[in-house]
Structure formats: C-alpha cells, structure tokens
Design a protein around this motif. Structure first.
Motif, PDB file in Angstrom:
ATOM      1  N   GLU A  62       7.391 -13.033   2.075  1.00 56.57           N
ATOM      2  CA  GLU A  62       7.865 -14.212   2.710  1.00 56.57           C
ATOM      3  C   GLU A  62       7.326 -15.524   2.257  1.00 56.57           C
ATOM      4  O   GLU A  62       6.859 -15.875   1.497  1.00 56.57           O
ATOM      5  CB  GLU A  62       7.100 -14.388   4.019  1.00 56.57           C
ATOM      6  CG  GLU A  62       7.354 -13.068   4.692  1.00 56.57           C
ATOM      7  CD  GLU A  62       6.769 -12.680   6.407  1.00 56.57           C
ATOM      8  OE1 GLU A  62       5.394 -13.160   6.358  1.00 56.57           O
ATOM      9  OE2 GLU A  62       6.813 -12.119   6.970  1.00 56.57           O
ATOM     10  N   THR A  63       7.829 -16.523   3.017  1.00 56.84           N
ATOM     11  CA  THR A  63       7.250 -18.047   2.082  1.00 56.84           C
ATOM     12  C   THR A  63       6.343 -18.435   2.708  1.00 56.84           C
ATOM     13  O   THR A  63       5.858 -17.939   3.357  1.00 56.84           O
ATOM     14  CB  THR A  63       8.566 -18.538   2.817  1.00 56.84           C
ATOM     15  OG1 THR A  63       9.884 -18.669   2.691  1.00 56.84           O
ATOM     16  CG2 THR A  63       8.806 -19.985   2.755  1.00 56.84           C
ATOM     17  N   ASN A  64       5.723 -19.043   1.584  1.00 55.18           N
ATOM     18  CA  ASN A  64       4.208 -19.811   1.897  1.00 55.18           C
ATOM     19  C   ASN A  64       2.941 -17.849   2.592  1.00 55.18           C
ATOM     20  O   ASN A  64       2.008 -18.377   2.776  1.00 55.18           O
ATOM     21  CB  ASN A  64       4.148 -19.861   2.690  1.00 55.18           C
ATOM     22  CG  ASN A  64       4.531 -21.529   2.598  1.00 55.18           C
ATOM     23  OD1 ASN A  64       4.560 -22.464   1.302  1.00 55.18           O
ATOM     24  ND2 ASN A  64       5.569 -22.424   3.485  1.00 55.18           N
ATOM     25  N   GLN A 108      10.917 -12.098  -5.873  1.00 59.34           N
ATOM     26  CA  GLN A 108       9.806 -12.447  -5.107  1.00 59.34           C
ATOM     27  C   GLN A 108       8.049 -11.709  -5.166  1.00 59.34           C
ATOM     28  O   GLN A 108       7.250 -12.294  -5.516  1.00 59.34           O
ATOM     29  CB  GLN A 108      10.366 -12.764  -3.334  1.00 59.34           C
ATOM     30  CG  GLN A 108      11.363 -13.594  -3.962  1.00 59.34           C
ATOM     31  CD  GLN A 108      11.668 -13.418  -1.944  1.00 59.34           C
ATOM     32  OE1 GLN A 108      11.982 -12.461  -1.294  1.00 59.34           O
ATOM     33  NE2 GLN A 108      13.090 -14.483  -1.885  1.00 59.34           N
TER      34      GLN A 108
END
Length: 258
Positions: A62-64, A108
């Motif tokens: 997930e982002t951040n 990622q």
C-alpha cells in the motif's frame, strides 16, 4: 532489551526469526497482513518468553505503508535495534502471460517497501552508531531465472542494494546483512503458483530455522552476505562467474520450463 522489527512475520522465515529472537530475550514488532496469525504468534511468544511483542497489521504494498509502520513505532516510543526486511513473494510463469498487477505488487513489496523501511530506520541507527538490518534475498539473486523473471530481478536488487549499504555504514557501527537462502520449507512454491511437477526438481530443502541460524551467525560475524542451504546452493550462486550468461540463462530456461 533490544527490539527487532520483522516484516512477513506471520509464517515461514519471518516467524522463525521471531521465535529465535524471542528465545534470546529480544522484544519484537511483528508486521504482516494476517492479524489473526500475528496475534496468535505474539501471544505465544509473550507467554513463553515474557517479552514485549507489538503487532502491526499492514499490507506493505500500500502507498505510504512504510511511513505508517515507522509512525507506529515512533508513537509507541520504540527504538528498533534490528530491522528484518523479510516480506516478499514470487510468481512462476511466462511473464507476458502472468497477471500484470501481481508483477507490480511484487516489485512494490520485494523492492520498494524494503527500500522505504530501510530509509526510515537506518538514519536513526547511524545517529545512535548502533543497529542492524537484515534484508532477505534469495539464491535467485545471482542469475536471471526465466519464468521467475521479476522475482529473480527483485532479489538481485536486494543483493546489490544491501551489499552497498554494508560498505557505506560500517563506519557508523551499523551492520547490514543480505541473506540469500536456497529452497526453504515455506509456502513460497505454493504462493508462487509452481506446478506440481517441480516438487522433485529442487535441491535439498532447508528449514526456516536453519536459514535463521545461518543468518544470525553471519550477522554476528559482520558478514555482508550469507548463502544458506545445501552445497549445491552455494555452487549455484557462483555459476555466472564461470559460465557465459547467455549459456547459463538458456540452461535455466529449460530447467524452469514446466
């Protein structure tokens, strides 16, 4: 007592790290997606070893996500003495035919989350002039592997990145180690969607506990890299030095094709 943060801690090598470090009276921060598995492990280790175990349920793709993990440790007043970037996964098959979103998530998790978490905690370790980081790579890092193209490439990144950090941070008293296990008794092959026909093709399978023991011993020695597993695994990591790369990749293509 010192505190270790372990990603991918709900099973396999990550869980084995948690169990081994708990036995050494190390407080733990366990990070993974599975809340139930993390809470169960945390309860077991707290009751058995009388240590502090914090749980952070987080999908690191997930982002951040790394910022969120770091913020939790900060809000809890935790000093992370050992960061173990263990979370990762693979995906078997012809790259052009595999799910594209899954390939991106692999990058990622295997690369971006590892880099981000390292950058969150490393500066603080340098300020204290103490601390350690273990990045879990694979023997797949040492050569391209057709049908595991993104996984092998991501682990090659982890190997190169970690060895560079080992050299950069010795003067600050911070130890960096990259662990490169061979085939290990985890859910990796199932999660990566390997066909059943590969069951007998792998070399000697190590236990997660053997990988963890090899890794922690190497960290204590101050090594930059450790390859755990059978003697064959150690040979594989050196093949690219002696066999032309096109020849090696052609051989591996035949070996890994279902």
């Amino acid at each position: 007592m010192s505190t270790a943060l372990i990603t991918g801690a709900s099973g396999g090598i990550g869980k084995a790290f948690a169990q081994k470090l708990a036995a050494r009276q190390t407080n733990l921060v366990l990070v993974a997606r599975s809340e139930e598995k993390l809470n169960q492990l945390a309860q077991e280790l707290q009751e058995k070893y009388k240590i502090r175990v914090d749980v952070i349920v987080k999908d690191l793709t997930e982002t951040n996500a790394a910022n969120a993990v770091f913020d939790v440790t900060k809000s809890q007043g935790l000093t992370i003495d050992l960061l173990i970037n263990n979370a990762g996964f693979g995906d078997y098959g012809d790259f052009a035919e595999r799910d594209g979103e899954r390939q991106v998530k692999m990058v990622q998790l295997n690369i971006l989350a590892l880099v981000d978490l390292t950058h969150q905690f490393l500066p603080l370790m340098r300020q204290r002039r103490s601390g350690s980081i273990i990045n879990v790579s694979s023997i797949a890092a040492f050569q391209p592997i057709p049908y595991l193209s993104v996984y092998a490439a991501s682990k090659a990144f982890v190997l190169s990145f970690s060895e560079s950090l080992w050299a950069e941070n010795r003067q600050y008293g911070v130890r960096i180690l990259v662990a490169c296990p061979g085939p290990t008794e985890t859910d990796f092959f199932t999660e990566a969607d390997f066909p059943q026909s590969f069951t007998g093709k792998t070399s000697k399978i190590s236990t997660p506990e053997e990988v963890v023991n090899d890794t922690l011993n190497a960290l204590e020695r101050g090594d930059s890299t450790v390859v755990s597993g059978s003697f064959l695994s150690k040979i594989i990591t050196n093949l690219s030095r002696f066999v032309p790369r096109e020849t090696l990749v052609s051989i591996l293509e035949k070996q890994f094709k279902a």
